[in-house]
Design a protein around this motif. Sequence first.
Motif, PDB file in Angstrom:
ATOM      1  N   ARG A  16       0.807  -1.217   0.000  1.00 43.70           N
ATOM      2  CA  ARG A  16       0.000   0.000   0.000  1.00 43.70           C
ATOM      3  C   ARG A  16       0.842   1.269   0.000  1.00 43.70           C
ATOM      4  O   ARG A  16       0.323   2.344  -0.264  1.00 43.70           O
ATOM      5  N   ILE A  17       2.138   1.152   0.271  1.00 48.49           N
ATOM      6  CA  ILE A  17       2.996   2.333   0.375  1.00 48.49           C
ATOM      7  C   ILE A  17       3.354   2.833  -1.024  1.00 48.49           C
ATOM      8  O   ILE A  17       3.878   2.093  -1.846  1.00 48.49           O
ATOM      9  N   VAL A  18       3.065   4.103  -1.265  1.00 52.15           N
ATOM     10  CA  VAL A  18       3.357   4.736  -2.546  1.00 52.15           C
ATOM     11  C   VAL A  18       4.649   5.538  -2.452  1.00 52.15           C
ATOM     12  O   VAL A  18       5.444   5.556  -3.383  1.00 52.15           O
ATOM     13  N   ALA A  19       4.855   6.214  -1.300  1.00 57.60           N
ATOM     14  CA  ALA A  19       6.041   7.060  -1.136  1.00 57.60           C
ATOM     15  C   ALA A  19       6.447   7.120   0.323  1.00 57.60           C
ATOM     16  O   ALA A  19       5.612   7.007   1.216  1.00 57.60           O
ATOM     17  N   THR A  56       0.109   6.369   1.417  1.00 61.62           N
ATOM     18  CA  THR A  56      -0.462   5.121   0.922  1.00 61.62           C
ATOM     19  C   THR A  56      -1.324   5.371  -0.305  1.00 61.62           C
ATOM     20  O   THR A  56      -1.754   6.496  -0.560  1.00 61.62           O
ATOM     21  N   ASP A  57      -1.610   4.305  -1.031  1.00 62.41           N
ATOM     22  CA  ASP A  57      -2.409   4.419  -2.249  1.00 62.41           C
ATOM     23  C   ASP A  57      -3.868   4.740  -1.973  1.00 62.41           C
ATOM     24  O   ASP A  57      -4.588   5.181  -2.861  1.00 62.41           O
ATOM     25  N   CYS A  58      -4.325   4.557  -0.748  1.00 59.78           N
ATOM     26  CA  CYS A  58      -5.722   4.841  -0.412  1.00 59.78           C
ATOM     27  C   CYS A  58      -5.890   6.196   0.290  1.00 59.78           C
ATOM     28  O   CYS A  58      -6.962   6.500   0.798  1.00 59.78           O
TER      29      CYS A  58
END
Length: 88
Positions: A16-19, A56-58
């Motif tokens: 879920r981690i984007v950055a 996160t992506d959410c």
Amino acid sequence: MKLINVGFGSMVSEGRIVAVVGPESAPMKRLIGEARERGQLIDATYGRRTRAILVTDCGYIILSAIQPETVAGRMAQKQDSEDSENDD
């Protein structure tokens, strides 16, 4: 689901981690404030200084008391261990 330790026993889903970024810049401080207003801020610092922000992506923003490089290293370590398991 792979979990990454973000400090003091707190775990976050790696997928879920984007950055992973530092908290010093004004845009990052603004991002934290906006997430707080939306109710999408998770403070995993246990009262310590924020050293990394995980996006996160959410849309959730997670605050961590460990350095961004440490979080990235833990993610890379997980990836390396998975690769070696798949080679066997």
